[in-house]
Design an enzyme around this catalytic site. Structure first.
Site, short mmCIF file in Angstrom:
data_model
loop_
_atom_site.label_atom_id
_atom_site.label_comp_id
_atom_site.label_asym_id
_atom_site.label_seq_id
_atom_site.Cartn_x
_atom_site.Cartn_y
_atom_site.Cartn_z
N ASP A 26 40.19 32.53 41.05
CA ASP A 26 41.38 32.90 41.81
C ASP A 26 42.42 31.80 41.75
O ASP A 26 42.10 30.63 41.55
CB ASP A 26 41.01 33.04 43.30
CG ASP A 26 40.42 34.38 43.61
OD1 ASP A 26 40.31 35.21 42.70
OD2 ASP A 26 40.07 34.59 44.79
N LYS A 62 44.54 37.03 42.24
CA LYS A 62 45.39 38.02 42.90
C LYS A 62 46.12 37.25 43.98
O LYS A 62 45.51 36.69 44.86
CB LYS A 62 44.55 39.12 43.52
CG LYS A 62 43.91 40.03 42.50
CD LYS A 62 43.34 41.27 43.16
CE LYS A 62 44.42 42.23 43.55
NZ LYS A 62 45.01 42.96 42.44
N MET A 105 46.28 35.67 55.44
CA MET A 105 47.50 36.23 54.80
C MET A 105 48.54 36.66 55.84
O MET A 105 49.02 37.80 55.80
CB MET A 105 47.11 37.42 53.91
CG MET A 105 46.17 37.03 52.79
SD MET A 105 45.49 38.45 51.90
CE MET A 105 44.05 38.84 52.89
N1 SAH Z 1 38.06 34.80 50.52
C1 SAH Z 1 38.98 33.87 51.15
C2 SAH Z 1 40.22 34.56 51.66
C3 SAH Z 1 41.09 35.14 50.57
S1 SAH Z 1 42.56 35.86 51.19
C4 SAH Z 1 38.24 33.14 52.28
O1 SAH Z 1 37.13 33.51 52.67
O2 SAH Z 1 38.78 32.14 52.77
C5 SAH Z 1 43.73 34.56 50.95
C6 SAH Z 1 44.10 33.95 52.26
O3 SAH Z 1 43.12 32.99 52.67
C7 SAH Z 1 45.39 33.16 52.28
O4 SAH Z 1 46.51 34.00 52.37
C8 SAH Z 1 45.20 32.35 53.54
O5 SAH Z 1 45.40 33.15 54.68
C9 SAH Z 1 43.73 32.02 53.46
N2 SAH Z 1 43.47 30.68 52.88
C10 SAH Z 1 42.76 30.40 51.78
N3 SAH Z 1 42.68 29.07 51.59
C11 SAH Z 1 43.35 28.48 52.60
C12 SAH Z 1 43.63 27.14 52.99
N4 SAH Z 1 43.18 26.09 52.27
N5 SAH Z 1 44.35 26.92 54.11
C13 SAH Z 1 44.80 27.95 54.85
N6 SAH Z 1 44.59 29.24 54.53
C14 SAH Z 1 43.86 29.51 53.43
#
Ligand code: SAH
Length: 263
Positions: free
Chosen positions: A47, A69, A184
């Site tokens: 990703d 994505k 998100m």
């Molecule tokens: N599978 C991932 C989420 C994917 S959706 C998980 O379990 O974390 C993508 C969203 O994850 C982003 O829009 C944000 O809301 C969050 N995200 C991912 N990495 C992040 C980070 N380092 N700091 C803050 N938000 C994060």
């Protein structure tokens, strides 16, 4: 990769796909299994949100295949990503599908697992530290405490346009009276905040935006639901970010005096 006294690491046979979570960013939050997978895989389909420091742990001759994505940007269609996984596995590669956070928390892990099943391909799932819980904890916001909440909602702010979600759905979440950890949140922040306020949450409800947790760009912005949209704009908070709403955000103040910052 085997450590004394630990269960042995599983073999990664040719033609298998491993769906793994890479955590929120900092490679020290990888699981040992994800590290093992990185050190073993032939192909790493990753990703956009997977941290470059994590990808740097791959085998020197492993192939990196970006398949992010990412909301609001041109990104490969889910079907094409599934197709890459299937093609590579059928070619006898050891395929690591590496996702930010946890593969099954707003990560399309289910879509990919289903496609692999339909193609008759065996896969393994390696959970990861999900961004919502990690970002909150590192900012000094406990997901639950006995005093404040017996449940916590993990929700997605940005969804597929055609999923039929409405302001009533946000109002229903507001009415639960439990803290919300929103993934998100940025693309539709004003709409979501309005719907939550209309659903009955008070303007004074503590809220925090946690941007790029565990990375160089990390920022924490505390606010209230009523002031959130203006504060986010003024402070130029951007994606990726987690929004936490509820009394648990207020507890941060008590932890900050002795909480050691990340890094
Ligand atoms: N599978 C991932 C989420 C994917 S959706 C998980 O379990 O974390 C993508 C969203 O994850 C982003 O829009 C944000 O809301 C969050 N995200 C991912 N990495 C992040 C980070 N380092 N700091 C803050 N938000 C994060």
């Amino acid at each position: 990769m085997n450590l004394p006294g630990f269960p042995p690491m599983p073999d990664f046979p040719a033609g298998e796909v491993w769906l793994a979570g890479a955590g929120p960013g900092d490679p020290r939050l990888l699981t040992l299994l994800a590290l093992h997978a990185l050190a073993t895989a032939d192909d790493i389909v990753h990703d956009a949100l997977v941290d470059p420091r994590v990808l740097g742990l791959k085998r020197a001759d492993a192939e990196l295949i970006p398949a992010g994505k990412r909301g609001g940007r041109p990104s490969p269609h889910q079907r094409d990503i599934n197709e890459i996984l299937i093609e590579r596995a059928r070619a006898g590669r050891r395929v690591l599908r590496l996702k930010g956070g946890d593969p099954f928390v707003f990560g399309r892990g289910w879509d990919e697992a289903s496609a692999l099943i339909a193609a008759g391909i065996r896969f393994r799932v390696i959970p990861g530290v999900t961004a919502g819980l990690a970002a909150a904890a590192l900012a000094g916001i406990p997901a639950t405490t006995r005093e404040t909440n017996h449940a916590v909602v993990l929700a997605a702010g940005h969804r597929a346009e055609d999923d039929g979600s409405t302001a009533e759905d946000w109002a229903a979440l507001a009415k639960l009276g439990q803290p919300i950890i929103l993934y998100m949140p940025m693309t539709q922040l004003p709409e979501i905040v309005t719907a939550l306020l209309q659903g009955g949450l008070a303007k004074e409800t503590p809220a925090a935006l946690l941007q790029s947790a565990t990375t160089e760009n990390e920022r924490v912005m505390e606010s209230t639901l009523g002031a959130l949209v203006d504060d986010a704009r003024r402070n130029e908070i951007g994606s990726p970010a987690i929004l936490v709403i509820g009394a648990i955000v207020g507890l941060r103040r008590q932890l900050l005096s002795h909480l050691i910052g990340w890094r």
